[in-house]
Design a protein around this motif. Structure first.
Motif, short mmCIF file in Angstrom:
data_model
loop_
_atom_site.label_atom_id
_atom_site.label_comp_id
_atom_site.label_asym_id
_atom_site.label_seq_id
_atom_site.Cartn_x
_atom_site.Cartn_y
_atom_site.Cartn_z
N ALA A 71 0.87 -1.17 0.00
CA ALA A 71 0.00 0.00 0.00
C ALA A 71 0.91 1.23 0.00
N TYR A 72 0.90 1.98 -1.09
CA TYR A 72 1.80 3.11 -1.26
C TYR A 72 0.98 4.38 -1.35
N LYS A 73 1.31 5.36 -0.50
CA LYS A 73 0.63 6.65 -0.51
C LYS A 73 1.63 7.73 -0.85
N LYS A 82 4.58 7.28 1.74
CA LYS A 82 4.54 6.27 2.80
C LYS A 82 4.30 4.91 2.14
N LYS A 83 5.09 3.95 2.53
CA LYS A 83 4.98 2.61 1.95
C LYS A 83 4.76 1.61 3.08
N LYS A 84 3.66 0.88 2.99
CA LYS A 84 3.34 -0.16 3.95
C LYS A 84 2.99 -1.43 3.19
N GLY A 85 3.14 -2.55 3.84
CA GLY A 85 2.78 -3.81 3.22
C GLY A 85 2.21 -4.77 4.24
N HIS A 86 1.50 -5.76 3.74
CA HIS A 86 0.98 -6.81 4.63
C HIS A 86 0.87 -8.11 3.86
#
Length: 99
Positions: A71-73, A82-86
């Motif tokens: 998930a990249y914002k 902001k870069k998040k992952g799951h």
């Protein structure tokens, strides 16, 4: 024999000895699950809803995680990103019996 089962709010069409990945279900490898049956087809005779007397049992093969979802914002011209992952948790099951 064919059955439509419901696991964690999702429906799957299954046959005997079929393996599939379903959303995480509590249990360890080797445990047995009794699954909710919505529809059963036994060679032409179809039963649906509360008339279903079939039972589907499955064996838990493994608890696994899916591929990484990023998930990249970003806000343009602001320098913000902001870069998040799951990784989604799945349970690998094998349908052992449809009775």
């Amino acid at each position: 024999m064919l059955a439509v089962i419901k696991v964690a709010g999702q429906q799957y069409k299954v046959e005997k000895d079929q393996t599939l990945y379903v959303p995480r279900v509590e249990g360890k490898a080797g445990d047995t699950l009794n699954l909710e049956v919505l529809l059963a087809d036994a060679g032409g005779s179809v039963s649906v809803g509360s008339a279903v007397s079939a039972k589907v049992t499955a064996e838990i093969l493994d608890q696994v995680k899916g591929d990484t979802v990023i998930a990249y914002k970003q806000k343009r011209r602001k320098g913000f990103h902001k870069k998040k992952g799951h990784r989604t948790a799945y349970t690998k099951i094998k349908v052992t019996n449809i009775a």
